[in-house]
Motif scaffolding. Structure first.
Motif, PDB file in Angstrom:
ATOM      1  N   PRO A 181      66.759 -26.451  40.252  1.00  0.00           N
ATOM      2  CA  PRO A 181      67.998 -27.238  40.417  1.00  0.00           C
ATOM      3  C   PRO A 181      67.765 -28.525  41.205  1.00  0.00           C
ATOM      4  O   PRO A 181      68.210 -28.685  42.327  1.00  0.00           O
ATOM      5  N   VAL A 182      67.030 -29.446  40.599  1.00  0.00           N
ATOM      6  CA  VAL A 182      66.766 -30.744  41.220  1.00  0.00           C
ATOM      7  C   VAL A 182      67.121 -31.835  40.222  1.00  0.00           C
ATOM      8  O   VAL A 182      67.293 -31.572  39.040  1.00  0.00           O
ATOM      9  N   VAL A 183      67.214 -33.055  40.708  1.00  0.00           N
ATOM     10  CA  VAL A 183      67.479 -34.198  39.831  1.00  0.00           C
ATOM     11  C   VAL A 183      66.282 -35.128  39.913  1.00  0.00           C
ATOM     12  O   VAL A 183      65.914 -35.540  41.009  1.00  0.00           O
ATOM     13  N   PRO A 184      65.627 -35.469  38.813  1.00  0.00           N
ATOM     14  CA  PRO A 184      65.869 -34.950  37.467  1.00  0.00           C
ATOM     15  C   PRO A 184      65.433 -33.491  37.363  1.00  0.00           C
ATOM     16  O   PRO A 184      64.633 -33.026  38.167  1.00  0.00           O
ATOM     17  N   PRO A 185      65.958 -32.753  36.376  1.00  0.00           N
ATOM     18  CA  PRO A 185      65.639 -31.333  36.247  1.00  0.00           C
ATOM     19  C   PRO A 185      64.132 -31.108  36.089  1.00  0.00           C
ATOM     20  O   PRO A 185      63.443 -31.876  35.431  1.00  0.00           O
ATOM     21  N   LYS A 186      63.655 -30.058  36.707  1.00  0.00           N
ATOM     22  CA  LYS A 186      62.250 -29.676  36.602  1.00  0.00           C
ATOM     23  C   LYS A 186      62.201 -28.324  35.899  1.00  0.00           C
ATOM     24  O   LYS A 186      62.927 -27.399  36.269  1.00  0.00           O
ATOM     25  N   VAL A 187      61.362 -28.238  34.860  1.00  0.00           N
ATOM     26  CA  VAL A 187      61.228 -27.016  34.072  1.00  0.00           C
ATOM     27  C   VAL A 187      59.772 -26.596  34.085  1.00  0.00           C
ATOM     28  O   VAL A 187      58.878 -27.434  33.949  1.00  0.00           O
ATOM     29  N   GLU A 188      59.544 -25.300  34.231  1.00  0.00           N
ATOM     30  CA  GLU A 188      58.194 -24.751  34.138  1.00  0.00           C
ATOM     31  C   GLU A 188      58.212 -23.505  33.267  1.00  0.00           C
ATOM     32  O   GLU A 188      59.165 -22.724  33.309  1.00  0.00           O
ATOM     33  N   TYR A 189      57.150 -23.349  32.497  1.00  0.00           N
ATOM     34  CA  TYR A 189      56.984 -22.173  31.645  1.00  0.00           C
ATOM     35  C   TYR A 189      55.843 -21.332  32.183  1.00  0.00           C
ATOM     36  O   TYR A 189      54.863 -21.861  32.709  1.00  0.00           O
ATOM     37  N   SER A 190      55.971 -20.027  32.014  1.00  0.00           N
ATOM     38  CA  SER A 190      54.870 -19.128  32.356  1.00  0.00           C
ATOM     39  C   SER A 190      54.871 -17.983  31.351  1.00  0.00           C
ATOM     40  O   SER A 190      55.885 -17.711  30.701  1.00  0.00           O
ATOM     41  N   LEU A 191      53.728 -17.343  31.230  1.00  0.00           N
ATOM     42  CA  LEU A 191      53.642 -16.202  30.327  1.00  0.00           C
ATOM     43  C   LEU A 191      54.328 -15.003  30.961  1.00  0.00           C
ATOM     44  O   LEU A 191      54.244 -14.789  32.166  1.00  0.00           O
ATOM     45  N   THR A 192      54.976 -14.227  30.137  1.00  0.00           N
ATOM     46  CA  THR A 192      55.484 -12.937  30.591  1.00  0.00           C
ATOM     47  C   THR A 192      54.329 -11.947  30.521  1.00  0.00           C
ATOM     48  O   THR A 192      53.253 -12.260  29.980  1.00  0.00           O
ATOM     49  N   GLY A 193      54.527 -10.759  31.021  1.00  0.00           N
ATOM     50  CA  GLY A 193      53.511  -9.718  30.880  1.00  0.00           C
ATOM     51  C   GLY A 193      53.201  -9.446  29.418  1.00  0.00           C
ATOM     52  O   GLY A 193      52.049  -9.252  29.027  1.00  0.00           O
ATOM     53  N   PHE A 194      54.238  -9.466  28.598  1.00  0.00           N
ATOM     54  CA  PHE A 194      54.083  -9.274  27.157  1.00  0.00           C
ATOM     55  C   PHE A 194      53.249 -10.402  26.557  1.00  0.00           C
ATOM     56  O   PHE A 194      52.353 -10.173  25.747  1.00  0.00           O
ATOM     57  N   GLY A 195      53.520 -11.638  26.970  1.00  0.00           N
ATOM     58  CA  GLY A 195      52.766 -12.795  26.479  1.00  0.00           C
ATOM     59  C   GLY A 195      51.306 -12.735  26.902  1.00  0.00           C
ATOM     60  O   GLY A 195      50.414 -13.123  26.139  1.00  0.00           O
ATOM     61  N   GLU A 196      51.049 -12.244  28.105  1.00  0.00           N
ATOM     62  CA  GLU A 196      49.667 -12.139  28.586  1.00  0.00           C
ATOM     63  C   GLU A 196      48.833 -11.204  27.726  1.00  0.00           C
ATOM     64  O   GLU A 196      47.625 -11.389  27.597  1.00  0.00           O
ATOM     65  N   THR A 197      49.473 -10.212  27.096  1.00  0.00           N
ATOM     66  CA  THR A 197      48.723  -9.287  26.237  1.00  0.00           C
ATOM     67  C   THR A 197      48.179  -9.976  24.987  1.00  0.00           C
ATOM     68  O   THR A 197      47.265  -9.460  24.356  1.00  0.00           O
ATOM     69  N   LEU A 198      48.740 -11.137  24.631  1.00  0.00           N
ATOM     70  CA  LEU A 198      48.268 -11.876  23.453  1.00  0.00           C
ATOM     71  C   LEU A 198      47.027 -12.722  23.730  1.00  0.00           C
ATOM     72  O   LEU A 198      46.302 -13.071  22.802  1.00  0.00           O
ATOM     73  N   ILE A 199      46.779 -13.070  24.973  1.00  0.00           N
ATOM     74  CA  ILE A 199      45.700 -14.001  25.298  1.00  0.00           C
ATOM     75  C   ILE A 199      44.327 -13.481  24.853  1.00  0.00           C
ATOM     76  O   ILE A 199      43.563 -14.244  24.252  1.00  0.00           O
ATOM     77  N   PRO A 200      43.985 -12.210  25.073  1.00  0.00           N
ATOM     78  CA  PRO A 200      42.685 -11.742  24.556  1.00  0.00           C
ATOM     79  C   PRO A 200      42.583 -11.842  23.028  1.00  0.00           C
ATOM     80  O   PRO A 200      41.514 -12.145  22.496  1.00  0.00           O
ATOM     81  N   VAL A 201      43.683 -11.626  22.332  1.00  0.00           N
ATOM     82  CA  VAL A 201      43.692 -11.729  20.870  1.00  0.00           C
ATOM     83  C   VAL A 201      43.461 -13.179  20.450  1.00  0.00           C
ATOM     84  O   VAL A 201      42.664 -13.465  19.550  1.00  0.00           O
ATOM     85  N   ILE A 202      44.133 -14.101  21.123  1.00  0.00           N
ATOM     86  CA  ILE A 202      43.965 -15.526  20.830  1.00  0.00           C
ATOM     87  C   ILE A 202      42.535 -15.952  21.132  1.00  0.00           C
ATOM     88  O   ILE A 202      41.937 -16.727  20.370  1.00  0.00           O
ATOM     89  N   ALA A 203      41.961 -15.436  22.210  1.00  0.00           N
ATOM     90  CA  ALA A 203      40.579 -15.769  22.569  1.00  0.00           C
ATOM     91  C   ALA A 203      39.610 -15.321  21.477  1.00  0.00           C
ATOM     92  O   ALA A 203      38.698 -16.066  21.098  1.00  0.00           O
ATOM     93  N   VAL A 204      39.818 -14.131  20.936  1.00  0.00           N
ATOM     94  CA  VAL A 204      38.951 -13.621  19.860  1.00  0.00           C
ATOM     95  C   VAL A 204      39.109 -14.473  18.601  1.00  0.00           C
ATOM     96  O   VAL A 204      38.119 -14.801  17.937  1.00  0.00           O
ATOM     97  N   LEU A 205      40.341 -14.873  18.279  1.00  0.00           N
ATOM     98  CA  LEU A 205      40.549 -15.754  17.126  1.00  0.00           C
ATOM     99  C   LEU A 205      39.833 -17.086  17.323  1.00  0.00           C
ATOM    100  O   LEU A 205      39.214 -17.618  16.394  1.00  0.00           O
ATOM    101  N   GLY A 206      39.902 -17.632  18.522  1.00  0.00           N
ATOM    102  CA  GLY A 206      39.206 -18.885  18.816  1.00  0.00           C
ATOM    103  C   GLY A 206      37.696 -18.746  18.691  1.00  0.00           C
ATOM    104  O   GLY A 206      37.033 -19.636  18.153  1.00  0.00           O
ATOM    105  N   GLN A 207      37.160 -17.626  19.154  1.00  0.00           N
ATOM    106  CA  GLN A 207      35.719 -17.381  19.026  1.00  0.00           C
ATOM    107  C   GLN A 207      35.318 -17.268  17.563  1.00  0.00           C
ATOM    108  O   GLN A 207      34.283 -17.791  17.148  1.00  0.00           O
ATOM    109  N   TRP A 208      36.151 -16.599  16.769  1.00  0.00           N
ATOM    110  CA  TRP A 208      35.875 -16.479  15.341  1.00  0.00           C
ATOM    111  C   TRP A 208      35.874 -17.868  14.699  1.00  0.00           C
ATOM    112  O   TRP A 208      35.010 -18.195  13.894  1.00  0.00           O
ATOM    113  N   GLY A 209      36.847 -18.693  15.071  1.00  0.00           N
ATOM    114  CA  GLY A 209      36.909 -20.055  14.540  1.00  0.00           C
ATOM    115  C   GLY A 209      35.689 -20.866  14.948  1.00  0.00           C
ATOM    116  O   GLY A 209      35.130 -21.608  14.136  1.00  0.00           O
TER     117      GLY A 209
END
Length: 119
Positions: free
Chosen positions: A74-102
């Motif tokens: 709640p500041v002016v101008p508005p400040k927004v930040e994104y972070s991974l949820t626990g559920f989102g963090e479970t995808l990172i190893p999968v994304i890493a393997v896809l990147g390695q395959w690529g």
């Protein structure tokens, strides 16, 4: 707002994954958020080919699918930040393997992708 005309096909795990990760920038957004890029402007600099509007739409979808969380300060101008949820963090190893395959198949993938544009 966009309203889907055809209901999603959610019959197997691959359909579910495609429904959640479909979008040109979603996998990269998840990866960059996991690396510590939290602000929309940081993500825009990491993905300059994407418009701000498209990034915001895809970030909203990732939030709806509970893969990222959004914190608005709640500041002016508005400040927004994104972070991974626990559920989102479970995808990172999968994304890493896809990147390695690529990376491992880079030459072949580049060749078959560019072949489409030669004709």
């Amino acid at each position: 707002m966009y309203e889907r005309k055809i209901p999603p096909n959610l019959n197997c795990g691959l359909d579910l994954v495609a429904e959640v990760l479909y979008g040109k920038w979603k996998i990269r957004l998840l990866w960059f958020i996991s690396e510590g890029c939290k602000r929309p402007s940081e993500l825009q600099r990491k993905i300059p080919d994407a418009s701000r509007r498209v990034l915001n739409m895809q970030l909203n979808e990732l939030e709806e699918h509970e893969l990222v969380s959004k914190k608005v300060y709640p500041v002016v101008p508005p400040k927004v930040e994104y972070s991974l949820t626990g559920f989102g963090e479970t995808l990172i190893p999968v994304i890493a393997v896809l990147g390695q395959w690529g990376d491992h198949n880079e030459e072949k993938l580049r060749r078959v992708i560019l072949k489409r544009f030669e004709n």
